[in-house]
Write a protein that holds these residues in place. Sequence first.
Motif, short mmCIF file in Angstrom:
data_model
loop_
_atom_site.label_atom_id
_atom_site.label_comp_id
_atom_site.label_asym_id
_atom_site.label_seq_id
_atom_site.Cartn_x
_atom_site.Cartn_y
_atom_site.Cartn_z
N ASP A 150 0.95 -1.18 0.02
CA ASP A 150 -0.28 0.50 0.21
C ASP A 150 0.64 1.19 0.01
OD1 ASP A 150 1.61 0.62 2.61
OD2 ASP A 150 -1.80 -0.17 3.14
N ASP A 151 0.43 2.38 -0.03
CA ASP A 151 0.80 4.17 -0.04
C ASP A 151 1.93 4.11 1.34
OD1 ASP A 151 1.00 6.32 -1.24
OD2 ASP A 151 0.56 6.83 0.91
N GLN A 152 1.68 3.88 2.22
CA GLN A 152 2.81 3.42 3.01
C GLN A 152 3.64 2.43 3.16
OE1 GLN A 152 0.52 2.59 7.33
NE2 GLN A 152 0.11 4.64 7.35
N ALA A 153 4.14 1.53 2.50
CA ALA A 153 4.65 0.59 2.36
C ALA A 153 5.74 1.11 0.56
CB ALA A 153 4.06 -0.81 2.27
N ALA A 154 5.43 2.57 -0.14
CA ALA A 154 5.35 2.97 -1.21
C ALA A 154 5.49 1.89 -2.05
CB ALA A 154 6.92 3.05 -0.88
N TYR A 155 3.88 0.77 -2.36
CA TYR A 155 3.72 0.16 -3.21
C TYR A 155 5.22 -0.49 -3.59
CZ TYR A 155 -0.08 3.50 -3.19
OH TYR A 155 -1.19 4.51 -3.06
N LYS A 156 5.44 -1.44 -2.35
CA LYS A 156 6.61 -2.28 -2.72
C LYS A 156 6.93 -3.52 -3.76
CE LYS A 156 7.64 -5.34 0.77
NZ LYS A 156 7.53 -5.56 1.75
N LEU A 157 7.30 -4.15 -4.84
CA LEU A 157 7.15 -4.77 -5.38
C LEU A 157 7.09 -6.38 -4.60
CD1 LEU A 157 6.28 -5.50 -8.16
CD2 LEU A 157 8.95 -5.26 -8.56
N SER A 158 6.23 -6.81 -5.45
CA SER A 158 6.45 -8.04 -4.42
C SER A 158 6.14 -9.73 -5.92
CB SER A 158 6.01 -9.15 -3.60
OG SER A 158 5.41 -10.23 -3.15
N VAL A 159 7.20 -10.49 -6.29
CA VAL A 159 7.11 -11.26 -7.22
C VAL A 159 7.66 -12.54 -7.60
CG1 VAL A 159 7.10 -9.10 -9.59
CG2 VAL A 159 9.17 -10.50 -8.21
N GLY A 160 6.78 -13.78 -7.79
CA GLY A 160 7.04 -14.98 -7.98
C GLY A 160 8.32 -15.33 -8.94
N THR A 161 7.76 -16.74 -9.08
CA THR A 161 8.62 -17.45 -9.95
C THR A 161 8.84 -16.50 -11.59
OG1 THR A 161 8.46 -19.46 -8.71
CG2 THR A 161 9.21 -20.02 -10.82
N TYR A 162 9.46 -16.48 -12.22
CA TYR A 162 9.13 -15.82 -13.24
C TYR A 162 9.38 -17.13 -14.84
CZ TYR A 162 11.95 -14.45 -18.13
OH TYR A 162 12.42 -14.58 -19.49
N LYS A 163 8.76 -16.71 -15.31
CA LYS A 163 9.29 -17.49 -16.87
C LYS A 163 8.75 -16.98 -18.27
CE LYS A 163 4.27 -19.36 -17.62
NZ LYS A 163 3.04 -20.83 -17.79
N GLY A 164 9.41 -17.18 -19.22
CA GLY A 164 9.18 -16.03 -20.60
C GLY A 164 10.76 -15.82 -21.08
N THR A 165 10.33 -15.33 -21.97
CA THR A 165 11.16 -15.07 -23.39
C THR A 165 12.46 -14.20 -23.05
OG1 THR A 165 9.82 -14.39 -24.78
CG2 THR A 165 10.33 -16.55 -24.78
N ALA A 166 11.89 -12.84 -21.67
CA ALA A 166 12.56 -11.65 -22.04
C ALA A 166 13.73 -11.51 -20.29
CB ALA A 166 12.00 -10.59 -21.62
N GLY A 167 13.75 -13.03 -19.78
CA GLY A 167 15.00 -12.31 -19.22
C GLY A 167 14.62 -11.96 -17.51
N ASP A 168 14.72 -12.76 -17.34
CA ASP A 168 14.01 -11.38 -15.48
C ASP A 168 15.10 -10.87 -14.88
OD1 ASP A 168 13.15 -11.78 -13.16
OD2 ASP A 168 14.25 -13.56 -12.53
N ALA A 169 14.59 -9.77 -15.38
CA ALA A 169 15.34 -8.61 -15.17
C ALA A 169 14.59 -7.58 -14.24
CB ALA A 169 14.75 -7.36 -16.80
N ILE A 170 13.95 -7.49 -13.06
CA ILE A 170 13.50 -7.74 -12.79
C ILE A 170 14.62 -8.08 -11.37
CG2 ILE A 170 11.97 -7.94 -10.22
CD1 ILE A 170 9.52 -7.61 -12.80
N ARG A 171 14.92 -9.63 -11.56
CA ARG A 171 15.72 -9.69 -10.02
C ARG A 171 17.29 -9.23 -10.92
NH1 ARG A 171 12.00 -13.69 -9.60
NH2 ARG A 171 11.29 -13.84 -7.71
N GLY A 172 17.06 -8.85 -11.89
CA GLY A 172 18.72 -8.24 -12.49
C GLY A 172 19.85 -9.24 -12.91
N GLU A 173 20.50 -8.75 -14.34
CA GLU A 173 21.05 -9.64 -14.64
C GLU A 173 22.65 -9.95 -14.45
OE1 GLU A 173 22.53 -7.18 -17.91
OE2 GLU A 173 22.54 -4.95 -16.88
N TYR A 174 22.25 -9.19 -13.17
CA TYR A 174 23.81 -9.76 -12.36
C TYR A 174 23.51 -9.01 -11.08
CZ TYR A 174 24.73 -4.57 -13.00
OH TYR A 174 24.92 -3.13 -12.42
N SER A 175 24.17 -9.94 -9.50
CA SER A 175 23.48 -9.66 -8.68
C SER A 175 23.60 -8.64 -8.03
CB SER A 175 24.09 -10.45 -7.50
OG SER A 175 26.06 -10.43 -7.38
N GLY A 176 23.23 -7.77 -6.60
CA GLY A 176 22.84 -7.03 -6.38
C GLY A 176 22.19 -5.55 -6.56
N ILE A 177 21.15 -6.51 -7.69
CA ILE A 177 19.80 -4.97 -7.81
C ILE A 177 18.45 -5.68 -8.40
CG2 ILE A 177 21.46 -3.76 -9.73
CD1 ILE A 177 21.16 -5.69 -12.07
#
Length: 265
Positions: A150-177
């Motif tokens: 919610d707004d108090q949590a700054a609309y924090k993003l939460s996602v589970g398992t990835y699948k697809g052809t674009a790659g998991d850019a949300i978790r990042g192309e390298y660690s730490g991002i």
Amino acid sequence: MDRKMWPVIGLLLLCSLTDQTNPHKMKQRALTAQGQDCTAIKASTPNAQSGIYIIQPRGAHEPFKVYCEMLADGGWTVFQRRTGRIVSFDRKWKEYKHGFGYLEMDHWLGLANVWALTRSSDQTSVLRVDLWDFEGGSASAEYSHFRIGDDQAAYKLSVGTYKGTAGDAIRGEYSGIDQNGFGFSTVDRDNDGCSPCIFGDIAANDCASSEGGGWWFSGCGSASLHGAWHPAGDNIGWGSGLHWDTWKGPAPYSLRATRMMVKSM
């Protein structure tokens, strides 16, 4: 038509487009919900066609308009679409919270509405990101268990398992991002965790200023679809752009078009 009139016409059109997803404007008109989301509408009316519908998710105080993509695998509620530069995504927190643009064209539905779509504890949602480049290619990314805080949590993003052809850019192309678990940031509301973030010999204190637009930035991340739109031939090398770095690269590549949608399960 006199070319001198183009800027004036463009400004009038943009003002008109911006009103389409402004909830304060829509409160002036009585809306009757056709379903709790596009998934429910498609389930109850299998032959429903893509277009604008009125929904009222569980727990939402009022109904609101959305664009539904009615596909073979169900109804998807579109909350982001970009195809060009007619609608600027260089906006501040209030506009990202409430939404802007034109539902049938480029728009952002609003963080408050996306939260309403994903807040229910007795259902899960899938996030789908569709991407198009300038060479005729396309790719997609899907994430299970999508929700935002919610707004108090700054609309924090939460996602589970990835699948697809674009790659998991949300978790990042390298660690730490990894952007999963981070709040939304705009130029006037910084939640990106950079204090500063170091990229070679460059220090970034504010990802929204360098990447452009608002997003769930983290260091500053491999995904950012709200920067400036760049045309073909001038879309490579920009720090600000429509980036999904696990698909296009290694040089920063700004995409031709993007779409973000949610489907309830």
